[in-house]
Design a protein around this motif. Structure first.
Motif, PDB file in Angstrom:
ATOM      1  N   GLN A  82      64.134  86.661  85.662  1.00 29.98           N
ATOM      2  CA  GLN A  82      64.630  87.988  86.039  1.00 29.98           C
ATOM      3  C   GLN A  82      65.228  88.005  87.445  1.00 29.98           C
ATOM      4  OE1 GLN A  82      61.903  91.278  84.365  1.00 29.98           O
ATOM      5  NE2 GLN A  82      60.483  89.582  84.697  1.00 29.98           N
ATOM      6  N   ALA A 127      66.887  84.650  82.100  1.00 30.19           N
ATOM      7  CA  ALA A 127      66.223  85.823  81.518  1.00 30.19           C
ATOM      8  C   ALA A 127      64.741  85.847  81.871  1.00 30.19           C
ATOM      9  CB  ALA A 127      66.394  85.812  79.996  1.00 30.19           C
ATOM     10  N   HIS A 179      65.803  91.270  75.169  1.00 35.82           N
ATOM     11  CA  HIS A 179      66.656  90.082  75.102  1.00 35.82           C
ATOM     12  C   HIS A 179      66.634  89.396  73.740  1.00 35.82           C
ATOM     13  CE1 HIS A 179      67.040  90.755  79.288  1.00 35.82           C
ATOM     14  NE2 HIS A 179      65.902  90.207  79.663  1.00 35.82           N
ATOM     15  N   LYS A 191      61.680  92.812  76.820  1.00 35.69           N
ATOM     16  CA  LYS A 191      62.701  93.004  77.853  1.00 35.69           C
ATOM     17  C   LYS A 191      64.068  93.328  77.254  1.00 35.69           C
ATOM     18  CE  LYS A 191      59.789  91.806  81.093  1.00 35.69           C
ATOM     19  NZ  LYS A 191      59.238  92.805  82.038  1.00 35.69           N
TER      20      LYS A 191
END
Length: 586
Positions: free
Chosen positions: A376, A373, A286, A284
């Motif tokens: 989402q 995170a 991150h 993603k």
């Protein structure tokens, strides 16, 4: 039946009736219109900000908007009086008939009174206690256990599908210390003179039975093995023994979890779930490899300016990005925590609540950023910090240390003062405020002891019904009889004030569930008990106001309906706190 929700809807209906329109022709935004108690009870029963929030939309002065809305509200048969105050606040006083009707509503609803659909059946995970499995629960764990349990009760009451979870911290260095401590007791059980327990190990006698059980099962085989061989076996055995003890301690507090989740299962299970979570976050965008700026202030001796695997926690509200790998390549504690919360998310819990101890305050931002995170935007994490409990006896604070072995256990406290006193008093302060738990005060039978004061109010309601059975034995006082009683003769100011206080309950519990603040329920119950005791005391002084009047059975039935409503709400509120509602007290 939430009076404030009902009248919020009626205020919005009144706005529609008077035909207010936005200046630009768009539909009015009524989302910020609320009804709540006025700041000063002398101003009425309800207040609304409707005129203040609509003024700009409709292009009128707040006072002019308020006058129009107040005129429409005055037509409501349940509204006795409407006033416009200050720049445009609208205050309403409701009719006595409305309040008397609320008594019937409570009696008919029974234990369902106050329930709401705030959660709409959505899943939520509440993780609490999660003490290291290195010994019995001590009083410091008690507050978090009760807080988490009460939050779970509130969320369930508010319509959530709740999972109560305990995270077993069985992967850190502390469980190896536990294993070595248990091994020492094992050697002692085999006849070795172990002398003074070395510093750094757990000296508590609670490990003696573990050592004896190991000796009975393995004889001296473990002594002949290397530490590399016996450590995993003794560690697993000791952790299991400690968790059995912890489950028993929690049961003594009436705390029961749905799930006990092992940290080791994340790392040593069928697959490396920590690695899986980090890879998912990497996909993603991150996670990255980079360096961190040095800490502010004095540079630590162990500071390393090196490239690290980092989580972009600053993108989700944290102060700095957080390392996921130590210099030796092993996972940081934070990486394990990410994996754990990722696992909860995969189990369907986008909404999560963690109860943490006072020493975890600096950990909150990174946890919340990780869950933000992971989910989402679908959910998130709420963290409640439990401050310390100062245990007092004879005005002096008791000192305790688990490592020194001289601590007060949860069971010690429960056995001395009772589970009800422990649970109620743990919730009689905000979780972020330190508690002084005084053994003498929590067993005192007086108004100064909140749990006694509230439980006594419920016991008094039961006593009134027993008295009615003796003095008017032919009077039928079943729930249907009480729900259909003629309440028109209830006119006393204190009785009506008591009913108004009862009306607050749905709003209180919904707010407590939404904010995860069970202390609101405890405070409310204490206030409600005060109103009820005041009505009872006034009846002692004025016979015509007594709950039972053998010469007026109609009035007796009406007042018994009010007593039943009080009993219903107190029992419900105590139930949310996990406290008994006694029928009598001695």
């Amino acid at each position: 039946m939430n009076v404030f929700t009902i009248f919020t809807d009626r205020v919005k209906a009144a706005i529609s009736e008077i035909g207010l329109t936005a200046r630009d022709g768009s539909e009015l935004d009524l989302s910020r219109v609320i009804v709540e108690p006025p700041r000063d009870a002398a101003h009425g029963d309800l207040a609304t900000n409707a005129a203040m929030v609509l003024s700009k939309q409709v292009g009128m002065k707040p006072r002019d908007v308020a006058d129009k809305i107040a005129e429409a509200l005055a037509e409501d048969r349940d509204v006795a009086k409407v006033d416009v105050a200050g720049p445009g606040f609208i205050n309403m006083a409701l009719s006595d008939d409305f309040w008397r009707g609320l008594v019937k509503t409570i009696v008919k609803a029974g234990e369902a009174f106050g329930r709401c659909d705030l959660g709409a059946g959505s899943k939520i995970n509440v993780e609490y206690v999660s003490a290291n499995p290195t010994g019995p629960m001590h009083v410091g764990h008690t507050r978090g256990a009760v807080l988490g349990d009460c939050i779970a009760n509130l969320l369930d009451f508010a319509g959530y599908d709740v999972c109560r979870e305990y995270y077993i911290n069985d992967a850190g260095a502390q469980v190896d210390v536990l294993a070595r401590s248990a091994f020492l007791r094992y050697c002692e059980a085999l006849g070795d003179d172990i002398g003074t327990i070395p510093d750094g190990l757990y000296p508590g006698d609670y490990l003696v039975p573990v050592g004896e059980a190991l000796a009975k099962e393995h004889g001296d085989k473990l002594k002949k093995a290397s530490e590399e061989e016996w450590l995993p076996l003794v560690r697993a055995y000791a952790v299991d023994a400690m968790m059995e003890m912890i489950r028993g301690d929690l049961a003594a507090l009436n705390v029961n979890h749905d799930v006990f989740f092992s940290e080791r299962s994340l790392i040593y299970g069928e697959k490396d779930r920590v690695k899986e979570a980090i890879e998912w976050l990497s996909d993603k965008g991150h996670v990255y490899v980079g360096t961190l700026p040095p800490p502010k202030g004095q540079l630590p001796d162990d500071w390393e300016d090196r490239e690290q695997t980092l989580f972009r926690s600053t993108e989700f509200g944290d102060d700095i990005d957080r390392p996921l790998k130590k210099s030796d390549g092993s996972n940081t504690y934070f990486a394990n925590d990410i994996a754990y919360h990722f696992d909860k998310f995969k189990r369907g819990y986008s909404k999560q609540v963690d109860i943490l101890g006072a020493d975890h305050g600096g950990y909150v931002k990174r946890l919340k950023s990780a869950v933000a995170a992971i989910t989402q935007g679908e959910g998130g994490l709420e963290v409640k910090i439990c401050q310390l409990v100062n245990l007092m006896r004879n005005g002096e604070q008791l000192k305790m240390s688990k490592r020194a072995g001289n601590f007060i256990t949860l069971r010690d406290v429960v056995e001395e003062v009772g589970v009800d006193a422990v649970r109620f008093m743990m919730m009689y302060r905000k979780s972020e405020v330190t508690i002084d738990f005084d053994f003498a005060k929590v067993t005192e039978q007086s108004k100064d002891n909140p749990v006694f004061y509230v439980q006594y109010a419920h016991a008094r309601t039961a006593s009134i019904f027993r008295q009615a059975a003796n003095e008017v034995p032919h009077l039928s006082v079943g729930l249907e009889d009480l729900a259909n009683a003629d309440l028109s003769a209830i006119n006393d100011e204190l009785e009506l004030a008591l009913i108004r206080k009862l009306s607050e309950y749905p709003r209180i519990v919904e707010g407590a569930a939404e904010t995860q603040e069970p202390h609101r329920v405890a405070f409310y119950l204490y206030d409600l008990a005060g109103y009820f005791h005041a009505v009872w005391n006034k009846g002692k002084e004025m016979p015509q106001l007594r709950f039972i009047n053998v010469k007026d059975e109609k009035m007796t039935l009406a007042r018994l309906a009010l007593v039943q409503a009080v009993a219903t709400v107190i029992s419900s509120g105590l139930g949310l706190l996990g406290v008994n509602a006694p029928e009598e007290m001695r």
